[in-house]
Design a protein around this motif. Sequence first.
Motif, PDB file in Angstrom:
ATOM      1  N   GLN A   3      31.040  45.901   1.199  1.00 21.59           N
ATOM      2  CA  GLN A   3      30.341  46.986   2.095  1.00 21.59           C
ATOM      3  C   GLN A   3      30.400  48.508   1.589  1.00 21.59           C
ATOM      4  O   GLN A   3      31.457  48.809   1.029  1.00 21.59           O
ATOM      5  CB  GLN A   3      30.852  46.806   3.445  1.00 21.59           C
ATOM      6  CG  GLN A   3      30.272  47.396   4.531  1.00 21.59           C
ATOM      7  CD  GLN A   3      31.021  47.160   5.748  1.00 21.59           C
ATOM      8  OE1 GLN A   3      32.076  47.526   6.128  1.00 21.59           O
ATOM      9  NE2 GLN A   3      30.326  46.561   6.778  1.00 21.59           N
ATOM     10  N   ALA A   5      29.388  52.243   3.103  1.00 25.12           N
ATOM     11  CA  ALA A   5      28.835  53.121   4.391  1.00 25.12           C
ATOM     12  C   ALA A   5      28.121  54.301   3.523  1.00 25.12           C
ATOM     13  O   ALA A   5      28.803  55.107   2.788  1.00 25.12           O
ATOM     14  CB  ALA A   5      29.810  53.607   5.106  1.00 25.12           C
ATOM     15  N   CYS A   6      26.869  54.522   3.689  1.00 20.55           N
ATOM     16  CA  CYS A   6      26.342  55.692   2.936  1.00 20.55           C
ATOM     17  C   CYS A   6      26.805  57.168   3.276  1.00 20.55           C
ATOM     18  O   CYS A   6      26.657  58.093   2.370  1.00 20.55           O
ATOM     19  CB  CYS A   6      24.704  55.537   3.073  1.00 20.55           C
ATOM     20  SG  CYS A   6      23.739  56.870   2.346  1.00 20.55           S
ATOM     21  N   ASP A   8      29.447  57.867   3.495  1.00 19.59           N
ATOM     22  CA  ASP A   8      30.766  58.281   2.665  1.00 19.59           C
ATOM     23  C   ASP A   8      30.524  58.951   1.355  1.00 19.59           C
ATOM     24  O   ASP A   8      31.280  59.721   0.913  1.00 19.59           O
ATOM     25  CB  ASP A   8      31.484  56.942   1.902  1.00 19.59           C
ATOM     26  CG  ASP A   8      32.207  56.219   3.124  1.00 19.59           C
ATOM     27  OD1 ASP A   8      32.593  56.851   4.239  1.00 19.59           O
ATOM     28  OD2 ASP A   8      32.617  54.852   2.862  1.00 19.59           O
ATOM     29  N   ARG A  15      23.776  54.508   7.764  1.00 23.34           N
ATOM     30  CA  ARG A  15      23.430  53.396   7.211  1.00 23.34           C
ATOM     31  C   ARG A  15      24.734  52.653   6.517  1.00 23.34           C
ATOM     32  O   ARG A  15      25.390  53.354   5.930  1.00 23.34           O
ATOM     33  CB  ARG A  15      22.235  53.403   6.254  1.00 23.34           C
ATOM     34  CG  ARG A  15      20.997  53.766   7.023  1.00 23.34           C
ATOM     35  CD  ARG A  15      20.240  52.520   7.887  1.00 23.34           C
ATOM     36  NE  ARG A  15      20.335  51.392   6.882  1.00 23.34           N
ATOM     37  CZ  ARG A  15      19.309  50.981   5.942  1.00 23.34           C
ATOM     38  NH1 ARG A  15      18.189  51.774   5.922  1.00 23.34           N
ATOM     39  NH2 ARG A  15      19.447  49.902   5.349  1.00 23.34           N
ATOM     40  N   THR A  16      24.910  51.471   7.051  1.00 22.09           N
ATOM     41  CA  THR A  16      25.735  50.622   6.191  1.00 22.09           C
ATOM     42  C   THR A  16      24.930  49.316   5.585  1.00 22.09           C
ATOM     43  O   THR A  16      24.173  48.754   5.941  1.00 22.09           O
ATOM     44  CB  THR A  16      27.034  50.276   6.977  1.00 22.09           C
ATOM     45  OG1 THR A  16      26.569  49.384   7.831  1.00 22.09           O
ATOM     46  CG2 THR A  16      27.650  51.327   7.738  1.00 22.09           C
ATOM     47  N   THR A  18      25.986  45.509   3.359  1.00 19.98           N
ATOM     48  CA  THR A  18      27.096  44.351   3.001  1.00 19.98           C
ATOM     49  C   THR A  18      25.946  43.568   2.084  1.00 19.98           C
ATOM     50  O   THR A  18      25.119  43.267   2.194  1.00 19.98           O
ATOM     51  CB  THR A  18      27.083  43.860   4.499  1.00 19.98           C
ATOM     52  OG1 THR A  18      27.848  44.657   5.315  1.00 19.98           O
ATOM     53  CG2 THR A  18      28.528  42.554   4.077  1.00 19.98           C
TER      54      THR A  18
END
Length: 58
Positions: A3, A5-6, A8, A15-16, A18
């Motif tokens: 996964q 997470a943008c 980050d 947005r994330t 997976t």
Amino acid sequence: MKQFACGDVVAGCPRTFTAVDSDGILTEVNGHARSDHRLADVPAELVGQVLLAIREIA
């Protein structure tokens, strides 16, 4: 599963993503960077930041 997470890497982006592996994440993130962040080309430095931020999930 992996996964990412943008937010980050790009502050404020919700947005994330997976996928089963890092390549799957990179494919999704590439399209997202082009369409939502308006990047014509994704710089290698950004790809490196994404790879470092990908997490293993159960």
